[in-house]
Design a protein around this motif. Structure first.
Motif, PDB file in Angstrom:
ATOM      1  N   ALA A 156       0.621  -0.929   0.238  1.00  0.00           N
ATOM      2  CA  ALA A 156      -0.043  -0.240   0.438  1.00  0.00           C
ATOM      3  C   ALA A 156       1.020   1.057  -0.235  1.00  0.00           C
ATOM      4  O   ALA A 156       0.593   2.459  -0.222  1.00  0.00           O
ATOM      5  CB  ALA A 156      -1.318   0.065   1.248  1.00  0.00           C
ATOM      6  N   GLU A 192      -6.791  -1.767   1.319  1.00  0.00           N
ATOM      7  CA  GLU A 192      -8.422  -2.230   1.512  1.00  0.00           C
ATOM      8  C   GLU A 192      -8.009  -2.061  -0.644  1.00  0.00           C
ATOM      9  O   GLU A 192      -9.060  -2.464  -0.743  1.00  0.00           O
ATOM     10  CB  GLU A 192      -8.772  -1.427   1.683  1.00  0.00           C
ATOM     11  N   ASN A 193      -7.800  -1.210  -0.496  1.00  0.00           N
ATOM     12  CA  ASN A 193      -8.015  -0.444  -2.302  1.00  0.00           C
ATOM     13  C   ASN A 193      -7.091  -1.905  -3.046  1.00  0.00           C
ATOM     14  O   ASN A 193      -6.504  -2.134  -3.675  1.00  0.00           O
ATOM     15  CB  ASN A 193      -7.141   0.792  -2.581  1.00  0.00           C
ATOM     16  N   ARG A 203      -8.945  -4.744  -2.799  1.00  0.00           N
ATOM     17  CA  ARG A 203      -9.834  -5.290  -3.243  1.00  0.00           C
ATOM     18  C   ARG A 203      -9.459  -5.643  -5.402  1.00  0.00           C
ATOM     19  O   ARG A 203      -9.984  -6.270  -5.339  1.00  0.00           O
ATOM     20  CB  ARG A 203     -11.207  -4.014  -3.109  1.00  0.00           C
ATOM     21  N   LYS A 204      -8.670  -4.272  -5.702  1.00  0.00           N
ATOM     22  CA  LYS A 204      -8.329  -4.161  -6.890  1.00  0.00           C
ATOM     23  C   LYS A 204      -7.659  -5.841  -7.231  1.00  0.00           C
ATOM     24  O   LYS A 204      -8.668  -5.934  -7.943  1.00  0.00           O
ATOM     25  CB  LYS A 204      -7.647  -2.915  -7.191  1.00  0.00           C
ATOM     26  N   LEU A 216      -1.512   3.322  -2.456  1.00  0.00           N
ATOM     27  CA  LEU A 216      -2.574   3.150  -2.203  1.00  0.00           C
ATOM     28  C   LEU A 216      -3.265   2.485  -0.952  1.00  0.00           C
ATOM     29  O   LEU A 216      -1.873   2.796   0.010  1.00  0.00           O
ATOM     30  CB  LEU A 216      -2.927   2.283  -3.001  1.00  0.00           C
ATOM     31  N   SER A 217      -4.698   2.939  -0.631  1.00  0.00           N
ATOM     32  CA  SER A 217      -5.009   2.435   0.625  1.00  0.00           C
ATOM     33  C   SER A 217      -5.014   0.493   0.717  1.00  0.00           C
ATOM     34  O   SER A 217      -5.009   0.215  -0.124  1.00  0.00           O
ATOM     35  CB  SER A 217      -6.234   2.721   1.149  1.00  0.00           C
ATOM     36  N   GLN A 249     -10.293  -7.719  -7.717  1.00  0.00           N
ATOM     37  CA  GLN A 249     -10.731  -8.248  -8.835  1.00  0.00           C
ATOM     38  C   GLN A 249     -10.518  -7.972 -10.614  1.00  0.00           C
ATOM     39  O   GLN A 249     -10.843  -9.038 -11.678  1.00  0.00           O
ATOM     40  CB  GLN A 249     -11.569  -6.556  -8.758  1.00  0.00           C
TER      41      GLN A 249
END
Length: 539
Positions: free
Chosen positions: A455, A463-464, A467-468, A460-461, A471
């Protein structure tokens, strides 16, 4: 040089010691004996260059000693010292090659002159022995190369048997009444080239070792001769000319020796028994074909005998397999991962269901699959991306050298799905950051990496990042990193003798016990069990 003085009279031994300038002749040690029996023991142990001996002695006289030296220590030079001129004493010195016959009391000039001639004669013969020894070494190096070339020409049909017959009989032990022959061929690329890897890819050294192993089983039993083949199609060939019906038994012994020494068995092609010498070339062709057309689906079979029509059965599947491969190409264009997996499974399972898959057939299907993948990538990502070098298809060879169809199928499926994922990343600008993250993991998996570390690096965080990554790739970042490390650990376990603690460090785990727990959770086996080859094909 060493010298031995043999006389039962002490003053004679002392006189010889006193008169001869030993340092001039580089004499290192001088030994003494009072009779022939003592002298024999010293000669056997010390191998003196020169022996000075009396003729009349207790237990064993000089004549007997001279005869014994002539037989058992022929390089030793002898000088007789005697108080008698009787011809019965002189004769043994002449018959057994004595340098001189000196009469007592000793004349110092005669003694020194005789000693000098003896030392010079010994030095001359020593130099000649060393020259002959060096020449023999050269011949022993060149002799295998000569026979590699000549036997390669013989089985290839470019030299006639009549040209080599006498040399084969005299040097290689060919029986003159040989009526049948059989050929075997071995390739260093069989069994995934594992034996070659043991010798760091050195083809000459590996071939040399393999020929020696073969000849221990074949040549020493006078059944034939193994040699390095100089053309393409085989690395080592074995020509059986005696008891050809026992060829398979010898080949099994060769593989057992390789397995005990290196943990590897090789695939070997074996011809039928054919007339000798007229059938030599045909036997070689049969052996080479039987190796190239061996059925990979017959697990555990190492000796592949020639069968008529084996080449016609080499390409399994025919039109039906072509149709299934075409469907795989269409499913790739659909961008539906489930369809891709189903299409690939249908194609691979059909190949397995034919019951016959030769090495040449496997290569042909892999080439066809690569063409399908290249065509799809041209349409999907463009010529510029396709022009980049592609990774080779993964190996499907197990630790012992067996081909595993299930491993081939699963690793190839992973390869295709990985390529599919790469292409999705290439097309999606929104997912470029994920590709950069994954590239970073691929390069730095051996370091300590946390979610927070990623991160911070990519702004980025946490969580991001999670998630990314999920995905775009369909996989958790932590799972991706763990699987990457486990795959690297598998490679090191199979292809090196590193300690587990070192492997643990190299893939990013400081704690060996933690690494072992993670490895067992992922594979179902401990690292040691996996290294021994006790793993399931699907792991």
């Amino acid at each position: 040089m060493k010298v031995l003085i043999v006389d039962d009279e002490k003053h004679v031994r002392e006189a010889i010691r006193y008169f001869v300038p030993w340092e001039k002749y580089d004499v290192a040690e001088i030994f003494e004996a009072t009779n022939g029996q003592e002298a024999m023991e010293i000669i056997l142990e010390q191998q003196p260059a020169v022996v000075f001996t009396d003729m009349r002695m207790p237990l064993m006289d000089g004549a007997e000693l001279l005869e014994w030296i002539h037989r058992y220590s022929p390089y030793t030079k002898t000088i007789v010292i005697s108080g008698y001129q009787d011809f019965s004493y002189v004769k043994p010195a002449i018959v057994y090659g004595g340098i001189d016959y000196l009469l007592k009391p000793l004349n110092s000039k005669q003694l020194i002159s005789a000693a000098e001639r003896a030392f010079q004669k010994w030095e001359e013969e020593k130099r000649e022995r060393e020259r002959a020894f060096r020449q023999n070494i050269q011949l022993n190096v060149l002799r295998p190369l000569y026979w590699d070339k000549k036997l390669s020409e013989l089985v290839g049909g470019t030299v006639s048997f009549q040209e080599l017959e006498e040399a084969l009989v005299e040097e290689l032990g060919l029986p003159r009444n040989a009526k049948h022959c059989r050929m075997a061929v071995l390739s260093l690329q069989s069994s995934g080239g594992l034996l070659l890897k043991k010798f760091r890819g050195d083809i000459q050294l590996t071939s040399f070792v393999l020929v020696n192993v073969c000849n221990e089983m074949v040549s020493l039993r006078k059944q034939g001769f193994a040699f390095r083949y100089w053309q393409e199609g085989a690395d080592v060939a074995v020509l059986f000319w005696n008891r050809a019906e026992e060829a398979e038994e010898r080949l099994l012994e060769i593989n057992e020796s390789l397995k005990q020494a290196y943990g590897i068995s090789l695939d070997i092609g074996l011809s039928r028994i054919l007339p000798f010498p007229g059938g030599i070339s045909d036997a070689f062709i049969q052996a080479r074909q039987s190796l190239a057309e061996r059925n990979l689906l017959l697990k555990g079979k190492r000796i592949h005998e020639y069968l008529e029509g084996s080449s016609e059965a080499g390409r399994a599947g025919g039109t039906m397999a072509d149709d299934l491969l075409e469907k795989l190409g269409l499913s790739l264009l659909s961008c539906d991962s489930d369809k891709i997996v189903r299409s690939f499974d249908d194609w691979a399972d059909f190949l397995a269901g034919t019951g016959v898959l030769t090495i040449s057939g496997l290569r042909e299907w892999e080439d066809r699959l690569r063409n399908v993948l290249t065509k799809w990538r041209l349409e999907w990502v463009g010529a510029e991306e396709v022009s980049k070098a592609e990774a080779p298809f993964p190996s499907a060879i197990e630790a012992g050298g067996d081909f595993s169809f299930e491993r081939w199928k699963d690793s190839l499926k992973s390869y295709i799905m990985g390529m599919f994922g790469e292409s999705k990343l290439s097309r999606s600008s929104d997912s470029r950051i994920v590709r950069e993250i994954r590239d970073y993991l691929d390069r730095n998996y051996q370091q300590e990496i946390t979610l927070q570390h990623i991160a911070d690096r990519f702004f980025l965080s946490r969580e991001n990042v999670s998630r990314k990554f999920k995905q775009v790739t369909g996989e958790n970042l932590s799972d991706y990193l763990t699987n990457l490390r486990i795959d690297k650990a598998k490679e090191l376990l199979q292809n090196s003798d590193m300690r587990l603690s070192r492997i643990s460090e190299l893939i990013g785990y400081e704690d060996e016990k933690y690494f072992s727990r993670v490895f067992k959770k992922a594979t179902g086996l401990t690292p040691r069990e996996y290294r021994k080859g006790d793993f399931d094909e699907n792991n």
